[in-house]
Design a protein around this motif. Structure first.
Motif, mmCIF file in Angstrom:
data_model
loop_
_atom_site.group_PDB
_atom_site.id
_atom_site.type_symbol
_atom_site.label_atom_id
_atom_site.label_comp_id
_atom_site.label_asym_id
_atom_site.label_seq_id
_atom_site.Cartn_x
_atom_site.Cartn_y
_atom_site.Cartn_z
ATOM 1 N N VAL A 248 -27.690 -7.768 -32.652
ATOM 2 C CA VAL A 248 -26.745 -7.963 -31.557
ATOM 3 C C VAL A 248 -25.558 -7.026 -31.758
ATOM 4 O O VAL A 248 -25.090 -6.810 -32.878
ATOM 5 C CB VAL A 248 -26.263 -9.426 -31.473
ATOM 6 C CG1 VAL A 248 -27.390 -10.345 -31.051
ATOM 7 C CG2 VAL A 248 -25.673 -9.896 -32.789
ATOM 8 N N ALA B 192 -26.765 -17.615 -32.467
ATOM 9 C CA ALA B 192 -27.271 -16.779 -31.384
ATOM 10 C C ALA B 192 -28.441 -17.458 -30.693
ATOM 11 O O ALA B 192 -29.261 -18.120 -31.327
ATOM 12 C CB ALA B 192 -27.703 -15.416 -31.936
ATOM 13 N N ALA C 79 -35.129 -11.307 -26.414
ATOM 14 C CA ALA C 79 -33.756 -10.831 -26.591
ATOM 15 C C ALA C 79 -32.933 -11.931 -27.230
ATOM 16 O O ALA C 79 -33.301 -13.106 -27.221
ATOM 17 C CB ALA C 79 -33.146 -10.424 -25.251
ATOM 18 N N THR D 147 -21.269 -6.024 -26.067
ATOM 19 C CA THR D 147 -21.815 -5.649 -24.758
ATOM 20 C C THR D 147 -20.890 -4.676 -24.049
ATOM 21 O O THR D 147 -19.700 -4.558 -24.360
ATOM 22 C CB THR D 147 -22.004 -6.890 -23.880
ATOM 23 O OG1 THR D 147 -20.757 -7.580 -23.764
ATOM 24 C CG2 THR D 147 -23.048 -7.824 -24.473
ATOM 25 N N ALA E 146 -26.339 -5.349 -22.648
ATOM 26 C CA ALA E 146 -26.572 -4.894 -24.015
ATOM 27 C C ALA E 146 -26.443 -3.375 -24.073
ATOM 28 O O ALA E 146 -26.714 -2.666 -23.100
ATOM 29 C CB ALA E 146 -27.960 -5.317 -24.478
ATOM 30 N N SER F 244 -24.991 -13.431 -18.367
ATOM 31 C CA SER F 244 -25.817 -14.051 -19.397
ATOM 32 C C SER F 244 -27.292 -13.909 -19.060
ATOM 33 O O SER F 244 -27.676 -13.861 -17.879
ATOM 34 C CB SER F 244 -25.444 -15.528 -19.533
ATOM 35 O OG SER F 244 -26.351 -16.207 -20.364
ATOM 36 N N LYS G 18 -21.619 -8.008 -18.508
ATOM 37 C CA LYS G 18 -22.135 -7.904 -19.873
ATOM 38 C C LYS G 18 -23.552 -7.354 -19.843
ATOM 39 O O LYS G 18 -24.464 -7.981 -19.318
ATOM 40 C CB LYS G 18 -22.130 -9.273 -20.571
ATOM 41 C CG LYS G 18 -20.749 -9.827 -20.861
ATOM 42 C CD LYS G 18 -20.844 -11.151 -21.606
ATOM 43 C CE LYS G 18 -19.461 -11.693 -21.939
ATOM 44 N NZ LYS G 18 -19.547 -12.973 -22.707
ATOM 45 N N GLU H 274 -28.689 -13.288 -27.636
ATOM 46 C CA GLU H 274 -27.301 -13.091 -27.236
ATOM 47 C C GLU H 274 -26.417 -14.116 -27.939
ATOM 48 O O GLU H 274 -26.838 -15.240 -28.237
ATOM 49 C CB GLU H 274 -27.135 -13.156 -25.720
ATOM 50 C CG GLU H 274 -27.491 -14.460 -25.062
ATOM 51 C CD GLU H 274 -27.301 -14.383 -23.548
ATOM 52 O OE1 GLU H 274 -26.918 -13.307 -23.047
ATOM 53 O OE2 GLU H 274 -27.535 -15.389 -22.875
ATOM 54 N N HIS H 275 -25.186 -13.669 -28.200
ATOM 55 C CA HIS H 275 -24.224 -14.493 -28.927
ATOM 56 C C HIS H 275 -22.919 -14.488 -28.147
ATOM 57 O O HIS H 275 -22.531 -13.468 -27.566
ATOM 58 C CB HIS H 275 -24.018 -13.927 -30.340
ATOM 59 C CG HIS H 275 -23.221 -14.817 -31.237
ATOM 60 N ND1 HIS H 275 -21.846 -14.869 -31.189
ATOM 61 C CD2 HIS H 275 -23.612 -15.681 -32.217
ATOM 62 C CE1 HIS H 275 -21.409 -15.727 -32.086
ATOM 63 N NE2 HIS H 275 -22.451 -16.233 -32.735
ATOM 64 N N GLY I 76 -31.335 -11.496 -16.121
ATOM 65 C CA GLY I 76 -29.934 -11.786 -16.340
ATOM 66 C C GLY I 76 -29.189 -11.846 -15.026
ATOM 67 O O GLY I 76 -29.659 -11.347 -13.996
ATOM 68 N N ARG J 271 -25.032 -8.903 -27.615
ATOM 69 C CA ARG J 271 -26.416 -9.107 -27.190
ATOM 70 C C ARG J 271 -27.295 -8.016 -27.792
ATOM 71 O O ARG J 271 -26.838 -6.897 -28.034
ATOM 72 C CB ARG J 271 -26.503 -9.069 -25.669
ATOM 73 C CG ARG J 271 -27.872 -9.398 -25.088
ATOM 74 C CD ARG J 271 -27.847 -9.260 -23.574
ATOM 75 N NE ARG J 271 -26.843 -10.123 -22.963
ATOM 76 C CZ ARG J 271 -26.443 -10.024 -21.710
ATOM 77 N NH1 ARG J 271 -26.953 -9.065 -20.930
ATOM 78 N NH2 ARG J 271 -25.536 -10.846 -21.222
ATOM 79 N N SER J 272 -28.572 -8.350 -27.998
ATOM 80 C CA SER J 272 -29.524 -7.338 -28.456
ATOM 81 C C SER J 272 -30.143 -6.630 -27.266
ATOM 82 O O SER J 272 -30.098 -7.119 -26.132
ATOM 83 C CB SER J 272 -30.627 -8.002 -29.282
ATOM 84 O OG SER J 272 -31.515 -8.714 -28.425
#
Length: 449
Positions: free
Chosen positions: A356, A281, A329, A359, A406, A295, A404, A331-332, A291, A337-338
């Motif tokens: 996470v 992540a 934050a 999304t 969170a 992403s 996407k 993201e993976h 964002g 994502r957190s």
């Protein structure tokens, strides 16, 4: 683009090689094409993209100055090969003695030909003979800065900090004095007496030299005489600049203890809701996080945010964080994502675990007076984290989509520069949801937000 390569007398040069380079933002880029001049030195440069390019011709050690031209110029490009002139002189020591086997480097600072492009890293070199004399050949007409040093001069991080001597092409008996290098040393420490584990030290116009000593001490050798700006930096400290450090020939300057500001370090673990480590992540932290609808990483790179990658256990370490309020934050690529977390200001290190989750997406239509509103910014902001937001633009039909987001509750606003107001609506995006929707209405007419 037609071109012709000629010699100094104006005669065509068949067989000359022509090199074409891209020009991007005023900087010479990658090579685009290569071709050979035919009869009478004529050539045709084909398949070039529209815009500005740089062209140079070479043959048998002779070269034309690099010329920049637009591919739609509509006229033949004339490239003149020149072997160049000479620069000769002598290198002596401080006491007037001979200086054999010394490297002399001449860098072009100003050309007599306005079409010549000055490139960093373009230089001519020579070694002095047993009498300390040097001869630089095939030198393009212009003004040069000459520097001298023993050994592999250009490999030294401090070589380019030497002031050097300026001379024009054709100058003879240029005298260069080889002064003895000095040394700059010191010790970096934090206010509590501890030392930064990693440190870089740089002089003006030189690349930083990495240092790693237990007590923060550093030593720069081969420092040319003169007055320098010394900058200390590193992943755990704020840059520290010493604006005026004077080094005399052969002398050692001790800067003593230099107190530097410690930056924050944030550590923690990234995991899924069921506590599985989110290896790989990307964890981001910055004063703001923006964002792009897909992403956080793309906007974070533009905003100067720090980033780290979680290891196999999901652990991460972020160094060099400012003491100001931060947004964090993770993201993976597949795990999600957190939510954005607000980190309060403070000088101390911190610990923050992030979760996470899959999304969700959010879309809708923005209208103004009942009609679609194209090219309008739509902003999604989690409540309480005003420095973390995601922005997308509406298309020609007024449609927008956050692919996407969170899992969280967002305040979604359509913002149009010059509009009289904004339309806002709080929207909850469920974990794994794919169809959350919010249509937004802008006031009719235009004015200021």
């Amino acid at each position: 683009l037609p071109a012709v390569v000629v010699d100094g007398n104006g005669g065509g040069v068949p067989g000359a090689e022509l090199y074409v380079y891209a020009v991007r933002g005023g900087v010479t880029g990658p090579r685009l094409a290569t071709t050979l001049a035919g009869e009478e030195g004529k050539a045709e440069l084909r398949g070039l993209p529209p815009g500005e390019v740089e062209v140079q011709a070479l043959k048998d050690g002779a070269a034309s100055p690099p010329v920049r031209v637009r591919t739609d110029a509509g006229r033949a490009l004339r490239l003149t090969l020149a072997t160049g002139g000479e620069l000769t002189g002598v290198v002596v020591t401080e006491d007037g003695g001979l200086a054999p086997d010394v490297q002399v480097v001449a860098t072009l600072e100003a050309s007599d030909d306005p079409t010549v492009v000055l490139r960093s890293g373009s230089f001519v070199t020579a070694l002095t003979d047993s009498a300390g004399r040097f001869r630089l050949e095939r030198v393009t007409p212009g003004r040069y800065r000459l520097r001298a040093a023993r050994g592999s001069a250009r490999e030294s991080a401090t070589f380019w900090a030497r002031p050097g001597t300026v001379a024009r092409t054709g100058s003879r008996d240029v005298r260069l004095v080889l002064e003895r290098d000095g040394v700059v040393r010191g010790r970096a420490r934090f206010a509590d007496g501890s030392a930064p584990p990693r440190l870089t030290v740089a002089l003006t116009l030189t690349e930083a030299t990495p240092m790693a000593t237990p007590d923060g001490s550093f030593r720069l050798e081969r420092v040319p005489p003169g007055t320098h700006v010394v900058t200390l930096s590193g992943p755990t400290l704020a840059p520290k600049t010493l604006p005026s450090v004077t080094v005399k020939p052969g002398a050692e300057v001790n800067l003593g203890d230099i107190v530097v500001e410690r930056l924050r370090t944030l550590r923690g673990r990234v995991a899924t809701r069921d506590c599985r480590p989110a290896a790989g992540a990307v964890v981001l932290a910055g004063a703001t996080l923006y964002g792009d609808g897909v992403s956080l990483a793309a906007g974070a790179a533009r905003g100067g945010a720090r980033r780290a990658v979680a290891d196999g256990n999901g652990r991460y370490t972020l160094e060099g964080l400012e003491h100001a309020p931060l947004v964090v934050a993770a993201e993976h690529g597949t795990l999600g994502r957190s939510s954005l977390a607000a980190l309060p200001p403070g000088p101390g290190d911190g610990e923050l675990d992030l979760v996470v989750e899959p999304t969700g997406s959010l879309e809708g239509v923005v209208t103004r007076g009942g009609e679609p509103a194209p090219r309008v910014a739509v902003v999604a902001t989690p409540p309480g984290v005003v420095r973390g937001r995601t922005v997308v633009m509406t298309d020609d039909a007024g449609h927008y989509r956050f692919a996407k987001l969170a899992a969280d509750r967002y305040l979604v606003a359509a913002v149009e520069s010059g509009a009289q107001g904004t339309s806002q609506r709080a929207v909850a995006v469920d974990v794994g949801a794919t169809g959350a929707r919010a249509d937004l209405r802008l006031p009719a007419g235009r004015g200021h937000v």
